[in-house]
Enzyme design. Structure first.
Site, PDB file in Angstrom:
ATOM      1  CE1 TYR A 126      30.137  21.538  -8.563  1.00 33.97           C
ATOM      2  CE2 TYR A 126      27.981  21.037  -9.481  1.00 33.97           C
ATOM      3  CZ  TYR A 126      28.789  21.280  -8.393  1.00 33.97           C
ATOM      4  OH  TYR A 126      28.249  21.281  -7.141  1.00 33.97           O
TER       5      TYR A 126
ATOM      6  NE  ARG B  26      20.801  18.079  -2.867  1.00 34.52           N
ATOM      7  CZ  ARG B  26      20.294  17.300  -3.818  1.00 34.52           C
ATOM      8  NH1 ARG B  26      20.008  16.034  -3.545  1.00 34.52           N
ATOM      9  NH2 ARG B  26      20.059  17.785  -5.022  1.00 34.52           N
TER      10      ARG B  26
ATOM     11  NE  ARG C 227      25.289  18.372  -3.696  1.00 35.62           N
ATOM     12  CZ  ARG C 227      24.544  17.472  -4.333  1.00 35.62           C
ATOM     13  NH1 ARG C 227      24.747  16.184  -4.164  1.00 35.62           N
ATOM     14  NH2 ARG C 227      23.580  17.872  -5.163  1.00 35.62           N
TER      15      ARG C 227
ATOM     16  CG  HIS D 214      27.053  22.306  -0.539  1.00 32.24           C
ATOM     17  ND1 HIS D 214      26.121  21.284  -0.511  1.00 32.24           N
ATOM     18  CD2 HIS D 214      26.714  23.075  -1.605  1.00 32.24           C
ATOM     19  CE1 HIS D 214      25.269  21.441  -1.506  1.00 32.24           C
ATOM     20  NE2 HIS D 214      25.602  22.511  -2.183  1.00 32.24           N
TER      21      HIS D 214
ATOM     22  CG  HIS E 234      22.038  19.044  -9.652  1.00 33.85           C
ATOM     23  ND1 HIS E 234      23.258  19.508 -10.107  1.00 33.85           N
ATOM     24  CD2 HIS E 234      22.034  19.282  -8.313  1.00 33.85           C
ATOM     25  CE1 HIS E 234      23.945  19.994  -9.089  1.00 33.85           C
ATOM     26  NE2 HIS E 234      23.228  19.867  -8.001  1.00 33.85           N
TER      27      HIS E 234
ATOM     28  CE  LYS F 152      18.169  20.710  -2.353  1.00 28.54           C
ATOM     29  NZ  LYS F 152      18.598  21.971  -3.005  1.00 28.54           N
TER      30      LYS F 152
END
Length: 298
Positions: free
Chosen positions: A276, A148, A244, A241, A267, A172
């Site tokens: 994806y 990220r 990514r 992004h 994730h 995150k």
């Protein structure tokens, strides 16, 4: 009980302005949404205070047919609920006709990606100057490890292990994960770390620094990637992004291992990574159309 004036929208506007003290921009949004409903009411010879849930559904369908998407209709319904809740407090109505209605879901937009040839074209620039040397290392690391933007800008010197070709990032939820770094990215990083000494302040631990020797900002990286895209004659705007997304898509195309891609991207939920699989299917569908003898169009 009917409103004190003939225009309930006008009275509602005054409530938003004087009692709730909302900004002019927010009030305009509420009024714009309400006037959409009011215009529909005029065509049906109805007033706002005569409407039931079926009327709201009918108006919603009309707006959807005119091209309003799910997000716009969600906002429209939220404005209506606020207005009708005000009408309830004023005892103009006994029920909120918009309360139990939901907007149709918008089609989920797939993230834009670059194919492998486009990535190669994007990276095909000379890294002779210090800034190009830095930018090449940034782009290679984005694509190599699927970071990220915030993860990359936060990297410190101790987070990269050049010998084991690993990078440790904090994602995150303050969760750390270790990621492999490809040989191209390692080579670009080594070249940059040699040049970095010329610019970095002594107290700066950041891997990537600006001209002033301080940690590079997210805005600077975004702008540099955009400018390199223009210089390399790329179609569309290139942003972190997108690199990514390209990393994830290409990895899934080659491996088919959704769980591994989930771990690499950091994730928390597999459902986030499943987008994806749609990209992968698009790739497979394209190959099918080009290759299958009964699929080719005349």
């Amino acid at each position: 009980m009917l409103p004190d004036c003939t225009d309930p929208i006008q009275q509602f506007e005054q409530h938003l302005r004087s009692e709730r003290r909302l900004s002019t921009h927010t009030i305009k949004g509420y009024l714009r949404d309400l006037h959409k409903l009011d215009g529909w009411c005029e065509k049906q010879s109805l007033s706002l205070l005569q409407l039931d849930s079926q009327h709201i559904r009918s108006c919603l369908t009309t707006l959807h047919r005119k091209g309003l998407g799910g997000r716009s209709l969600d906002r429209w319904l939220a404005s209506l609920r606020t207005f009708f809740n005000y009408a309830l407090k004023q005892q103009w109505l006994k029920a909120n006709p918009a309360m139990a209605i939901s907007a149709p879901k918008s089609a989920k937009k797939l993230p834009k990606t670059l194919d492998t040839d486009q990535v190669a074209s994007y990276l095909a620039f000379s890294a002779e100057s210090w800034i190009d040397c830095r930018d090449l290392a940034i782009i290679e690391l984005f694509y190599s490890s699927g970071l990220r933007l915030s993860e990359l800008t936060a990297l410190n010197l101790g987070d990269i292990d050049l010998n084991d070709q690993l990078v440790t990032v904090t994602g995150k939820g303050n969760k750390s994960r270790q990621l492999p770094v490809g040989s191209h990215a390692i080579r670009a990083l080594k070249a940059w770390l040699t040049r970095r000494r010329e610019f970095a302040n002594n107290d700066t631990r950041a891997i990537f620094v600006s001209r002033q020797g301080k940690r590079i900002s997210t805005r600077t990286i975004q702008e540099r990637l955009r400018l390199i895209g223009l210089k390399q004659n790329m179609d569309g705007k290139i942003h972190p992004h997108m690199l990514r997304h390209s990393f994830a898509s290409h990895l899934l195309e080659s491996s088919g291992d959704l769980r591994a891609v989930q771990e690499l991207l950091g994730h928390a939920n597999l459902s986030t990574t499943q987008v994806y699989t749609h990209l992968d299917f698009q790739h497979l569908a394209k190959i099918y159309d080009q290759s299958h003898p009964r699929a080719q169009k005349k």
